[in-house]
Design a protein around this motif. Structure first.
Motif, PDB file in Angstrom:
ATOM      1  N   HIS A 165       1.024 -10.022  -5.693  1.00 29.11           N
ATOM      2  CA  HIS A 165      -0.250 -10.567  -5.214  1.00 29.11           C
ATOM      3  C   HIS A 165      -0.947 -11.336  -6.341  1.00 29.11           C
ATOM      4  N   GLU A 166      -1.587 -12.439  -5.992  1.00 30.86           N
ATOM      5  CA  GLU A 166      -2.182 -13.315  -7.010  1.00 30.86           C
ATOM      6  C   GLU A 166      -3.274 -12.636  -7.829  1.00 30.86           C
ATOM      7  N   HIS A 167      -3.938 -11.609  -7.286  1.00 30.99           N
ATOM      8  CA  HIS A 167      -5.026 -10.953  -8.001  1.00 30.99           C
ATOM      9  C   HIS A 167      -4.569  -9.770  -8.861  1.00 30.99           C
ATOM     10  N   VAL A 168      -3.311  -9.417  -8.797  1.00 28.86           N
ATOM     11  CA  VAL A 168      -2.824  -8.289  -9.589  1.00 28.86           C
ATOM     12  C   VAL A 168      -2.527  -8.755 -11.013  1.00 28.86           C
ATOM     13  N   GLN A 169      -3.260  -8.205 -11.974  1.00 30.73           N
ATOM     14  CA  GLN A 169      -3.082  -8.560 -13.377  1.00 30.73           C
ATOM     15  C   GLN A 169      -2.168  -7.580 -14.108  1.00 30.73           C
ATOM     16  N   GLN A 214      11.657  -8.298  -9.429  1.00 27.73           N
ATOM     17  CA  GLN A 214      10.801  -9.472  -9.261  1.00 27.73           C
ATOM     18  C   GLN A 214       9.406  -9.261  -9.861  1.00 27.73           C
ATOM     19  N   ILE A 215       9.099  -8.023 -10.262  1.00 25.79           N
ATOM     20  CA  ILE A 215       7.762  -7.737 -10.789  1.00 25.79           C
ATOM     21  C   ILE A 215       7.608  -8.386 -12.155  1.00 25.79           C
ATOM     22  N   ASP A 216       6.579  -9.216 -12.283  1.00 28.97           N
ATOM     23  CA  ASP A 216       6.416  -9.983 -13.515  1.00 28.97           C
ATOM     24  C   ASP A 216       5.104  -9.677 -14.236  1.00 28.97           C
ATOM     25  N   VAL A 217       4.364  -8.683 -13.754  1.00 30.46           N
ATOM     26  CA  VAL A 217       3.130  -8.283 -14.433  1.00 30.46           C
ATOM     27  C   VAL A 217       3.412  -7.029 -15.255  1.00 30.46           C
ATOM     28  N   ALA A 269      -8.775  -4.903   0.067  1.00 23.04           N
ATOM     29  CA  ALA A 269      -9.643  -4.486  -1.043  1.00 23.04           C
ATOM     30  C   ALA A 269      -9.410  -5.304  -2.308  1.00 23.04           C
ATOM     31  N   LEU A 270      -8.311  -6.031  -2.352  1.00 23.22           N
ATOM     32  CA  LEU A 270      -7.930  -6.764  -3.563  1.00 23.22           C
ATOM     33  C   LEU A 270      -8.480  -8.188  -3.485  1.00 23.22           C
ATOM     34  N   THR A 271      -9.757  -8.321  -3.758  1.00 21.56           N
ATOM     35  CA  THR A 271     -10.433  -9.606  -3.584  1.00 21.56           C
ATOM     36  C   THR A 271     -10.707 -10.335  -4.894  1.00 21.56           C
ATOM     37  N   VAL A 272     -10.523  -9.652  -6.017  1.00 24.54           N
ATOM     38  CA  VAL A 272     -10.771 -10.253  -7.329  1.00 24.54           C
ATOM     39  C   VAL A 272      -9.637  -9.832  -8.267  1.00 24.54           C
TER      40      VAL A 272
END
Length: 226
Positions: free
Chosen positions: A72-76, A161-164, A49-52
């Protein structure tokens, strides 16, 4: 920006309706834990579901999935409501449920499903919060897999490791994921804000959606609340 919503154990996606109405986001994606294949399907469904680029909001079981998605690269940004990094206790983690209680709950689900589900719903509330609750499905195979996911998933080693940016919203009277679980996450992550809501149980986005929306909107605006 899209908001990806990950519900708790056995919950329909509609459980986020009060929060969606309060937030009024432009784009929303809701994942439902139905027709599950195995314990790995929870994370797989969320990834599909995480496409954007998205802000990921997870409640309870959904918070574990959200934390698994953190790199994940899409997680802001991440929001965990009534969240935890591990649901059951271990020798080095005295927070949460005993695994034998969860195993017993699995047995009770097969023997007395309606009674077991209602007992769980009754635990959602803080004092004087109880209300009619129509957001839980009764598909026993999915519920059993959800309990297996809660028994086996442990993201404690990933926290540093969480950086967001991470926002924790937790009810002071939470009887399902105790506030100490959120405190544990808060103490081991960077860029984290922790909001503890007094006299609130496990479902603040249902009982106080306006307050939760205010916390999220203020936090996204760059103001720290902790």
């Amino acid at each position: 920006m899209n908001i990806l919503l990950l519900p708790g154990w056995g919950m329909k996606g509609e459980v986020f309706t009060p929060l969606i109405q309060a937030l009024q986001p432009s784009h929303v994606t809701v994942v439902a834990w139905e027709h599950m294949h195995d314990v790995n399907h929870f994370l797989a469904k969320a990834k599909d579901a995480l496409t954007v680029p998205s802000i990921v909001i997870g409640w309870s079981l959904g918070s574990l999935v959200a934390l698994q998605l953190a790199m994940h690269e899409h997680v802001q940004a991440l929001v965990c409501i009534g969240g935890t990094s591990r649901f059951t206790m271990t020798d080095d983690y005295p927070i949460g449920w005993h695994s034998r209680v969860v195993e017993r709950m699995k047995t009770q689900l097969m023997r007395q499903p309606e009674k077991t589900i209602q007992s769980f719903i009754d635990m959602l509330w803080g004092e004087e919060e109880a209300q009619p609750f129509r957001y839980m499905h009764h598909h026993i195979p999915d519920l059993l897999l959800g309990l297996d996911y809660l028994l086996t998933t442990d993201v404690r080693d990933q926290l540093q490791q969480i950086d967001v940016p991470l926002l924790l919203i937790h009810g002071e009277r939470d009887r399902i994921c105790p506030p100490q679980a959120a405190q544990y996450v808060y103490e081991r992550t960077n860029h984290c804000t922790f909001m503890l809501m007094p006299n609130v149980g496990h479902a603040p986005h249902v009982t106080q959606p306006g307050t939760c929306a205010h916390y999220i909107q203020t936090w996204l605006g760059g103001e720290k609340n902790d």
